[in-house]
Design a protein around this motif. Structure first.
Motif, mmCIF file in Angstrom:
data_model
loop_
_atom_site.group_PDB
_atom_site.id
_atom_site.type_symbol
_atom_site.label_atom_id
_atom_site.label_comp_id
_atom_site.label_asym_id
_atom_site.label_seq_id
_atom_site.Cartn_x
_atom_site.Cartn_y
_atom_site.Cartn_z
ATOM 1 N N LEU A 143 98.735 -10.334 55.292
ATOM 2 C CA LEU A 143 98.822 -8.827 54.536
ATOM 3 C C LEU A 143 99.504 -9.415 52.807
ATOM 4 O O LEU A 143 100.202 -10.323 52.880
ATOM 5 N N GLU A 144 98.736 -8.813 52.099
ATOM 6 C CA GLU A 144 99.177 -8.841 50.687
ATOM 7 C C GLU A 144 99.186 -7.628 49.999
ATOM 8 O O GLU A 144 98.356 -6.468 50.240
ATOM 9 N N HIS A 145 100.466 -7.505 49.205
ATOM 10 C CA HIS A 145 100.560 -6.037 48.396
ATOM 11 C C HIS A 145 100.642 -6.674 46.944
ATOM 12 O O HIS A 145 101.738 -7.274 46.729
ATOM 13 N N TRP A 146 99.670 -6.212 46.352
ATOM 14 C CA TRP A 146 99.838 -6.466 44.853
ATOM 15 C C TRP A 146 100.117 -5.383 44.027
ATOM 16 O O TRP A 146 99.793 -4.234 44.338
ATOM 17 N N THR A 147 101.099 -5.698 42.923
ATOM 18 C CA THR A 147 101.638 -4.512 42.178
ATOM 19 C C THR A 147 101.554 -4.866 40.708
ATOM 20 O O THR A 147 101.544 -6.324 40.385
ATOM 21 N N GLY A 148 101.550 -3.941 39.763
ATOM 22 C CA GLY A 148 101.590 -4.218 38.211
ATOM 23 C C GLY A 148 100.200 -4.890 37.799
ATOM 24 O O GLY A 148 99.279 -4.692 38.405
ATOM 25 N N VAL A 149 100.332 -5.740 36.610
ATOM 26 C CA VAL A 149 99.372 -6.336 35.865
ATOM 27 C C VAL A 149 99.060 -7.718 36.704
ATOM 28 O O VAL A 149 99.896 -8.374 36.928
ATOM 29 N N VAL A 150 97.845 -8.026 37.126
ATOM 30 C CA VAL A 150 97.456 -8.963 37.733
ATOM 31 C C VAL A 150 96.552 -9.953 36.842
ATOM 32 O O VAL A 150 95.678 -9.265 36.636
ATOM 33 N N THR A 151 96.699 -10.949 36.334
ATOM 34 C CA THR A 151 95.777 -11.745 35.731
ATOM 35 C C THR A 151 94.941 -12.484 36.325
ATOM 36 O O THR A 151 95.142 -12.861 37.636
ATOM 37 N N HIS A 152 93.971 -13.139 35.837
ATOM 38 C CA HIS A 152 92.859 -13.901 36.333
ATOM 39 C C HIS A 152 93.661 -15.265 36.978
ATOM 40 O O HIS A 152 93.355 -15.559 38.074
ATOM 41 N N GLU A 153 94.409 -15.934 36.040
ATOM 42 C CA GLU A 153 95.391 -17.051 36.326
ATOM 43 C C GLU A 153 96.146 -16.863 37.627
ATOM 44 O O GLU A 153 96.174 -17.887 38.426
ATOM 45 N N GLU A 154 96.925 -15.593 37.627
ATOM 46 C CA GLU A 154 97.688 -15.215 38.646
ATOM 47 C C GLU A 154 96.675 -15.255 40.095
ATOM 48 O O GLU A 154 97.188 -15.884 41.116
ATOM 49 N N LEU A 155 95.617 -14.932 40.018
ATOM 50 C CA LEU A 155 94.637 -14.623 41.045
ATOM 51 C C LEU A 155 94.095 -15.860 41.680
ATOM 52 O O LEU A 155 93.941 -16.252 42.615
ATOM 53 N N LEU A 156 93.834 -16.752 40.556
ATOM 54 C CA LEU A 156 93.353 -18.137 41.027
ATOM 55 C C LEU A 156 94.427 -18.943 41.543
ATOM 56 O O LEU A 156 94.207 -19.623 42.759
ATOM 57 N N ALA A 157 95.648 -18.829 40.871
ATOM 58 C CA ALA A 157 96.792 -19.650 41.822
ATOM 59 C C ALA A 157 96.994 -19.066 43.395
ATOM 60 O O ALA A 157 97.342 -19.898 44.096
ATOM 61 N N HIS A 158 97.204 -17.765 43.329
ATOM 62 C CA HIS A 158 97.473 -17.325 44.715
ATOM 63 C C HIS A 158 96.419 -17.575 45.630
ATOM 64 O O HIS A 158 96.579 -17.850 46.782
ATOM 65 N N ASN A 159 95.144 -17.755 45.380
ATOM 66 C CA ASN A 159 94.034 -17.912 46.006
ATOM 67 C C ASN A 159 94.063 -19.541 46.664
ATOM 68 O O ASN A 159 93.658 -19.700 47.488
ATOM 69 N N ARG A 160 94.198 -20.404 45.597
ATOM 70 C CA ARG A 160 94.664 -21.759 45.919
ATOM 71 C C ARG A 160 95.635 -21.941 47.077
ATOM 72 O O ARG A 160 95.674 -22.759 47.964
ATOM 73 N N GLN A 161 96.659 -21.082 46.691
ATOM 74 C CA GLN A 161 97.908 -20.932 47.939
ATOM 75 C C GLN A 161 97.533 -20.803 49.294
ATOM 76 O O GLN A 161 97.753 -21.322 50.178
ATOM 77 N N LEU A 162 96.525 -19.858 49.187
ATOM 78 C CA LEU A 162 96.071 -19.380 50.611
ATOM 79 C C LEU A 162 95.168 -20.440 51.064
ATOM 80 O O LEU A 162 95.228 -20.740 52.402
ATOM 81 N N LEU A 163 94.473 -21.353 50.411
ATOM 82 C CA LEU A 163 93.719 -22.270 51.138
ATOM 83 C C LEU A 163 94.365 -23.386 51.376
ATOM 84 O O LEU A 163 94.066 -24.172 52.323
ATOM 85 N N LEU A 164 95.754 -23.461 50.972
ATOM 86 C CA LEU A 164 96.626 -24.761 51.508
ATOM 87 C C LEU A 164 97.443 -24.241 52.220
ATOM 88 O O LEU A 164 98.297 -25.149 52.776
#
Length: 130
Positions: free
Chosen positions: A15-36
């Motif tokens: 489950l993910e709850h996203w709030t506020g302004v989300v940058t491209h870099e933040e999405l990349l970092a989060h998805n890298r964490q998911l993969l690991l």
């Protein structure tokens, strides 16, 4: 990072709850964490609630997010994404769904939490921010 996440059901649901302004870099970092993340099981499903977020990813860079999950050197454990988005973000979310679909990952964009939960086979009462 403007995301709170929770892994449930022995790693089969994220489950993910996203709030506020989300940058491209933040999405990349989060998805890298998911993969690991070793707690996420093979074939897991993600419910990404973005209704309270403003995702600032240029259309022409959506493929970068999708390609993280399609990397043959690091196969994704995630098989399905359910995105909850506000109406103005629907077309961009659909574009991402097409991009990531090239790698065998199913994405459906929703505007209703109960319907998204039904598709994922989870109880809406397990979503702590509703």
């Amino acid at each position: 990072m403007p995301c709170k996440s929770l892994v449930l059901s022995g790693g089969t649901v994220v489950l993910e709850h996203w709030t506020g302004v989300v940058t491209h870099e933040e999405l990349l970092a989060h998805n890298r964490q998911l993969l690991l993340d070793p707690t996420i099981a093979r074939g897991a499903a993600v419910l990404a609630d973005c209704r309270s977020a403003r995702i600032e990813v240029p259309q022409e860079r959506l493929h970068e997010l999708a390609e993280l999950h399609g990397d043959p050197a690091r196969p994704s454990s995630i098989s399905r994404f359910a995105f909850l988005v506000p109406p103005h973000a629907y077309s961009r979310a659909e574009s991402f769904a097409r991009e990531i679909g090239r790698f065998g990952i199913t994405v459906i964009v929703f505007s209703s939490l109960p319907v998204a939960c039904q598709w994922l086979g989870i109880d809406p009462n397990d979503v702590p921010w509703e």
